[in-house]
Design a protein around this motif. Structure first.
Motif, PDB file in Angstrom:
ATOM      1  N   THR A  12      -6.092  -6.097   5.898  1.00  0.00           N
ATOM      2  CA  THR A  12      -5.132  -5.968   4.804  1.00  0.00           C
ATOM      3  C   THR A  12      -3.740  -5.792   5.399  1.00  0.00           C
ATOM      4  N   ARG A  72       0.297  -5.292   4.464  1.00  0.00           N
ATOM      5  CA  ARG A  72       1.258  -4.910   3.439  1.00  0.00           C
ATOM      6  C   ARG A  72       2.630  -5.459   3.820  1.00  0.00           C
ATOM      7  N   LYS A 112      -6.129 -10.146   3.277  1.00  0.00           N
ATOM      8  CA  LYS A 112      -5.549  -9.683   2.023  1.00  0.00           C
ATOM      9  C   LYS A 112      -4.109  -9.244   2.250  1.00  0.00           C
ATOM     10  N   GLN A 148      -0.863  -7.298   0.389  1.00  0.00           N
ATOM     11  CA  GLN A 148      -0.470  -6.378  -0.675  1.00  0.00           C
ATOM     12  C   GLN A 148       1.046  -6.219  -0.664  1.00  0.00           C
ATOM     13  N   GLN A 179       4.673  -5.377  -3.592  1.00  0.00           N
ATOM     14  CA  GLN A 179       5.216  -4.998  -4.895  1.00  0.00           C
ATOM     15  C   GLN A 179       6.625  -5.581  -5.014  1.00  0.00           C
ATOM     16  N   ILE A 228      -3.818  -4.747  -8.691  1.00  0.00           N
ATOM     17  CA  ILE A 228      -4.605  -3.609  -8.222  1.00  0.00           C
ATOM     18  C   ILE A 228      -3.801  -2.334  -8.482  1.00  0.00           C
ATOM     19  N   LEU A 256      -2.848   1.277  -6.902  1.00  0.00           N
ATOM     20  CA  LEU A 256      -2.791   2.056  -5.675  1.00  0.00           C
ATOM     21  C   LEU A 256      -2.550   3.512  -6.014  1.00  0.00           C
ATOM     22  N   ALA A 266       0.250  -2.830  -7.919  1.00  0.00           N
ATOM     23  CA  ALA A 266       0.652  -3.779  -6.884  1.00  0.00           C
ATOM     24  C   ALA A 266      -0.126  -5.077  -7.066  1.00  0.00           C
ATOM     25  N   GLU A 318      -2.394  -7.945  -5.073  1.00  0.00           N
ATOM     26  CA  GLU A 318      -3.202  -8.209  -3.875  1.00  0.00           C
ATOM     27  C   GLU A 318      -3.585  -9.682  -3.887  1.00  0.00           C
ATOM     28  N   THR A 322      -5.724 -12.592  -1.967  1.00  0.00           N
ATOM     29  CA  THR A 322      -6.817 -12.855  -1.033  1.00  0.00           C
ATOM     30  C   THR A 322      -6.657 -14.283  -0.494  1.00  0.00           C
TER      31      THR A 322
END
Length: 333
Positions: free
Chosen positions: A229, A231, A262, A264, A266, A296, A298, A325, A327, A329
Motif C-alpha cells: 500500500t 500513500r 494499492k 491511497q 485524499q 474507504i 480511515l 479516502a 483507494e 487497486t
C-alpha cells in the motif's frame, strides 16, 4: 535638286569664291538642296511606312490568335500549340491529398484507345465523381471531459451507455487541469457493473484517455496478504512514483510479475498525481495496468490536547477521527 558640281554653266573651279547667295542669283531663284536637307525631307515618309507595317503585323497576329483559341475551345482533343499554356484541371482537396500520399493514390491503368474512340465532352461530364474517404469511427463511444464536466453527471452518462449494451466507453481529457474528474467519476460507479479502468496510449493530440470496461475484473494476486500500500502526498514526484510502481510489476531482470498494488490518497491534487503515476508505470513497464477505485474509511487518532496546569490524569482519552479516502487497486493484466 540641282548640284553645283554638275552644272554645265560654270566650271567647278570658278565657283570656289562665290557665296551661296551668288549661286542662287545665278540660277534665277532655283532652289538648291543639299544631301542633309534631302535626308530630313525623306525621314517622315520612312516612319509612316514602318508604322503601317507594324500595324498590319499586329492585326494579322491578333486574327491568328483568335482562330487558334476558337479551334481549341471547340474541340478539346486538338493539341495545344506551342507558346500557349493549357488551363490546368480543377482538383478537389481530397484529390490533392490522395495525390500527395503514395499509399492512397491508385495506379493508373494502361489503356490504348483508337484515334476515333476518344470520349466526347458529354461522356466525360457524365462520369460520376469518386466517393470521398470516410473517417474511421472510434471503436467505442468517446466522452470528453472539460472544466464544466461534473463527476456525478459523467458517471450517469457512462451508466447510460452501459445500459444500451456497450462493452466499454472511452473518456478523453480536454482540459489537463481536471484529471481528478476521472477518479471521482469512476469511484461513484455502481458496484453491479463491476467496472475497471485502463490507461490508453496517447495519440497525436497528446490527450489523456481512459477506457472504462464493464464486467471486467483483473486477475487477483496470489499473494494477497503481501499487497503493498502506497500513500500519495501532494508533494510526491510523479516520475519516482511511477518507477516505484514499475518495480512492483517487473523485477530487476525484466520478468513480469503478477502483483497488485494499492494507492491511497485524499483530495483532487493527489488524485491527479495517482493517474499520472499509473500512466508512467504502464509506459515504462510495457504492461497493461487495470485499476479500480473505491471509497474507504480511515481511522486516525486525534492529536492529544496540551496538559492543563492542574494536570490531565483524570481526562478522557482522545476520540478517534474518521476520514474518507480513495483507494485504487492497481493490477497488471
Amino acid at each position: 535638286a540641282i548640284w553645283l558640281t554638275d552644272s554645265p554653266l560654270l566650271p567647278a573651279s570658278s565657283l570656289g569664291g562665290l557665296s551661296n547667295r551668288m549661286v542662287r542669283q545665278l540660277f534665277h531663284g532655283a532652289r538648291v538642296l543639299t544631301p542633309s536637307r534631302t535626308r530630313r525631307s525623306a525621314a517622315p515618309s520612312h516612319v509612316l511606312v514602318l508604322l503601317t507595317v507594324a500595324v498590319c503585323v499586329a492585326a494579322a497576329s491578333v486574327v491568328a490568335m483568335r482562330r487558334v483559341v476558337t479551334v481549341f475551345a471547340a474541340s478539346p482533343t486538338v493539341a495545344v500549340p506551342l507558346g500557349i499554356r493549357a488551363p490546368l484541371p480543377r482538383q478537389h482537396n481530397w484529390q490533392v491529398a490522395m495525390a500527395a500520399e503514395p499509399g492512397l493514390a491508385e495506379p493508373e491503368a494502361e489503356t490504348t484507345e483508337a484515334p476515333g474512340d476518344a470520349a466526347t465532352p458529354a461522356e466525360v461530364a457524365a462520369d460520376p465523381q469518386p466517393e470521398l474517404p470516410t473517417p474511421t469511427a472510434p471503436l467505442f463511444q468517446e466522452l470528453n471531459i472539460s472544466m464544466k464536466t461534473e463527476p456525478k453527471k459523467l458517471m450517469k452518462a457512462i451508466v447510460a451507455i452501459f445500459n444500451r449494451g456497450e462493452r466499454a466507453v472511452d473518456l478523453v481529457l480536454i482540459d489537463p487541469r481536471y484529471k481528478h474528474t476521472f477518479m471521482y467519476a469512476l469511484v461513484l460507479m455502481p458496484s453491479n457493473f463491476k467496472s475497471c479502468a485502463q490507461m490508453l496510449i496517447r495519440r497525436r493530440d497528446r490527450r489523456l484517455r481512459v477506457r472504462v470496461i464493464q464486467h471486467f475484473q483483473p486477475p487477483r494476486d496470489p499473494e494477497e496478504t503481501k499487497v503493498d500500500t502506497i500513500r500519495i502526498a501532494k508533494t510526491a514526484n510523479v516520475t519516482r512514483l511511477g518507477n516505484l510502481l514499475k518495480g512492483k510489476f517487473v523485477d530487476v531482470i525484466g520478468t513480469n510479475l503478477k502483483r497488485t498494488v494499492k494507492l491511497q490518497f485524499q483530495g483532487k491534487e493527489t488524485a491527479s498525481l495517482a493517474i499520472l503515476s499509473i500512466e508512467n508505470a504502464a509506459r515504462s513497464a510495457y504492461r497493461e495496468l487495470s485499476w479500480v477505485p473505491r471509497f474507504i474509511q480511515l481511522t486516525a487518532p486525534a492529536s492529544p490536547e496540551a496538559d492543563s496546569e492542574n494536570g490531565g490524569e483524570g481526562e478522557a482519552p482522545p476520540e478517534v477521527q474518521k476520514q474518507i479516502a480513495i483507494e485504487v487497486t492497481v493490477t497488471a493484466t
